[in-house]
Scaffold this motif. Structure first.
Motif, PDB file in Angstrom:
ATOM      1  N   MET A  14     -18.969  -1.437  -7.762  1.00  0.00           N
ATOM      2  CA  MET A  14     -18.590  -0.328  -6.893  1.00  0.00           C
ATOM      3  C   MET A  14     -17.107  -0.402  -6.534  1.00  0.00           C
ATOM      4  O   MET A  14     -16.390   0.612  -6.583  1.00  0.00           O
ATOM      5  N   LEU A  17     -15.021   0.700  -9.557  1.00  0.00           N
ATOM      6  CA  LEU A  17     -15.075   2.131  -9.831  1.00  0.00           C
ATOM      7  C   LEU A  17     -14.351   2.928  -8.753  1.00  0.00           C
ATOM      8  O   LEU A  17     -13.608   3.878  -9.057  1.00  0.00           O
ATOM      9  N   LEU A  18     -14.535   2.562  -7.495  1.00  0.00           N
ATOM     10  CA  LEU A  18     -13.869   3.293  -6.421  1.00  0.00           C
ATOM     11  C   LEU A  18     -12.350   3.144  -6.511  1.00  0.00           C
ATOM     12  O   LEU A  18     -11.606   4.093  -6.212  1.00  0.00           O
ATOM     13  N   HIS A  44      -9.947   5.286  -4.440  1.00  0.00           N
ATOM     14  CA  HIS A  44     -10.524   4.835  -3.161  1.00  0.00           C
ATOM     15  C   HIS A  44     -10.942   5.988  -2.242  1.00  0.00           C
ATOM     16  O   HIS A  44     -10.449   6.124  -1.107  1.00  0.00           O
ATOM     17  N   GLU A 103     -13.552   6.093  -0.562  1.00  0.00           N
ATOM     18  CA  GLU A 103     -14.213   5.521   0.619  1.00  0.00           C
ATOM     19  C   GLU A 103     -13.251   5.329   1.783  1.00  0.00           C
ATOM     20  O   GLU A 103     -13.688   5.144   2.933  1.00  0.00           O
ATOM     21  N   CYS A 127     -16.694  10.616 -12.504  1.00  0.00           N
ATOM     22  CA  CYS A 127     -17.026   9.211 -12.246  1.00  0.00           C
ATOM     23  C   CYS A 127     -17.315   8.466 -13.536  1.00  0.00           C
ATOM     24  O   CYS A 127     -16.922   7.306 -13.704  1.00  0.00           O
ATOM     25  N   ASN A 147     -15.225   5.307 -15.005  1.00  0.00           N
ATOM     26  CA  ASN A 147     -15.913   4.039 -15.254  1.00  0.00           C
ATOM     27  C   ASN A 147     -15.741   3.555 -16.686  1.00  0.00           C
ATOM     28  O   ASN A 147     -15.788   2.354 -16.960  1.00  0.00           O
ATOM     29  N   GLU A 165     -25.240   3.275  -8.355  1.00  0.00           N
ATOM     30  CA  GLU A 165     -23.825   3.048  -8.044  1.00  0.00           C
ATOM     31  C   GLU A 165     -22.969   4.255  -8.404  1.00  0.00           C
ATOM     32  O   GLU A 165     -22.111   4.680  -7.618  1.00  0.00           O
ATOM     33  N   ALA A 202     -20.893   6.686  -5.848  1.00  0.00           N
ATOM     34  CA  ALA A 202     -19.462   6.964  -6.004  1.00  0.00           C
ATOM     35  C   ALA A 202     -19.206   8.466  -6.023  1.00  0.00           C
ATOM     36  O   ALA A 202     -18.243   8.956  -5.416  1.00  0.00           O
TER      37      ALA A 202
END
Length: 412
Positions: free
Chosen positions: A16, A19-20, A25, A27, A94, A98, A107, A111
């Motif tokens: 995670m 990937l983020l 980012h 998040e 995503c 990835n 996951e 994301a």
């Protein structure tokens, strides 16, 4: 999506974080996050918090799992389910970010949800843990606004541990230094673990039985904390267990500064399908016009206890179960509380589910706990056989959220 590896659940945050980072980012760009973990009740609690926040005029993102009828249910953006076009574009983005690296289904969808939430303004984002807490894909938020832990019980032992204390330790992994946590009713050994971790991290706890109390009284919900007492309607989500979930939701809303109007909306306006949901229309109901048909996705011993208490609270009526379960669950533990309530159980396999427990095994488990049991090829066949003998029966379709999802899809 279904071709992704690892195929099985593999609890870690490394993939995670990678990937983020590749996605810039997202998040770090979310509205204030309320992060919710627990074995039972976290979805219902999230639904009530969302209803309360929206009644207060807020725009609310919500991430939940698993979905029932459509994948889009997992990602709600500013109050509305994500559109097909937006979902496809996010998943493509995503997947491209990835590349060929290992990633699980949960996951990459988490994301995608975080990316969607970061790009649309809102006042709050509600994140429901998928499994556990400490190593769950949602546990990448460094400083949520609030965390919530609903009741912890035995489930998913192969991933979270064999004892209540071990499982509570995994759930308590969502606690963050200095961030308050609302704690629903817990067994003493579970609460001890949560309190110990909270003490280490300087987490202010708002715990049931200590900092807030809730109960049903004279057909009303009575909630009390240090701010005062609320006299509210009973939750629209049926079952005695929803009193406790409502209490946790109200505690969260009160901590966030919301008034009685928001708290009342939390208990009266929440919608959460397949949790003791009365089915009132659709092809199944047309075949059983005089019957009471209910649907529930509970699947562990605590879920069985909640269902039994809910059924016991309803007006007396001959009650029959149609049950399909996954092969990873404690089947007899789930059924044991229902033995004194159900007159019969008809076992089915969950359609289209590779990990379904064979109907024969479900039948055997029911008989072990004293419920007369038989087998049917489908829910429709089982329902037809029940109402042929007892047209006004109460019928509960139960045992798995996957079975519940199939019923909601087929039943419109």
């Amino acid at each position: 999506m279904m071709s992704l590896h690892p195929k099985v659940i593999d609890l870690t945050l490394d993939r995670m974080h990678r990937l983020l980072a590749a996605l810039g980012h997202p998040e770090h760009r979310l509205p204030p996050v309320i992060h919710i973990a627990g074995t039972n009740g976290k979805g219902s609690t999230q639904a009530m918090i969302r209803a309360g926040l929206e009644a207060a005029g807020q725009r609310v993102h919500a991430y939940t799992s698993p979905h029932l009828a459509r994948f889009h249910e997992r990602i709600r953006i500013a109050g509305k389910l994500i559109s097909e076009d937006d979902l496809t574009a996010l998943l493509d983005e995503c997947s491209a970010a990835n590349g060929t690296e290992a990633i699980t289904f949960f996951e990459i969808t988490t994301a995608a949800g975080l990316l969607a939430f970061a790009r649309t303004p809102a006042d709050a984002a509600l994140l429901e843990v998928g499994l556990g807490g400490r190593l769950d894909a949602t546990n990448v938020i460094e400083t949520p606004r609030l965390t919530v832990i609903t009741p912890v019980s035995i489930d998913h032992q192969q991933y979270l541990g064999d004892t209540l204390a071990e499982i509570a330790g995994e759930k308590a992994g969502i606690l963050k230094r200095g961030v308050p946590c609302v704690v629903g009713p817990q067994a003493p050994e579970g609460l001890e673990v949560i309190e110990a971790r909270a003490a280490r991290l300087g987490v202010p706890l708002l715990a049931y039985g200590q900092h807030w109390h809730v109960q049903a009284e004279h057909g009303r919900l009575v909630y009390q904390d240090e701010t005062g007492l609320l006299d509210l309607p009973l939750p629209c989500l049926p079952g005695p267990h929803q009193i406790q979930n409502a209490g946790a939701a109200i505690a969260a809303l009160r901590h966030l500064g919301h008034d009685e109007h928001a708290c009342e909306a939390a208990v009266t306006q929440a919608e959460w399908p397949a949790r003791m949901q009365r089915l009132r229309r659709g092809p199944l109901i047309e075949k059983a016009p005089q019957a009471e048909v209910w649907l529930d996705g509970g699947h562990n011993p605590a879920g069985g206890q909640a269902i039994a208490a809910t059924l016991a609270s309803l007006p007396p009526r001959p009650t029959h179960l149609i049950c399909g379960m996954l092969n990873t669950k404690d089947v007899t533990g789930y059924m044991r509380p229902l033995a004194g309530i159900a007159e019969t159980l008809t076992a089915v396999a969950i359609p289209g589910e590779a990990n379904t427990l064979p109907a024969e095994a479900t039948q055997d488990a029911a008989r072990q706990v004293g419920i007369p049991a038989m087998i049917a090829e489908s829910v429709a066949e089982a329902l037809g056989a029940i109402i042929a003998k007892e047209p006004q029966a109460r019928v509960l379709i139960c045992g798995s959220l996957y079975l519940a999802g199939a019923i909601l899809r087929e039943n419109g």
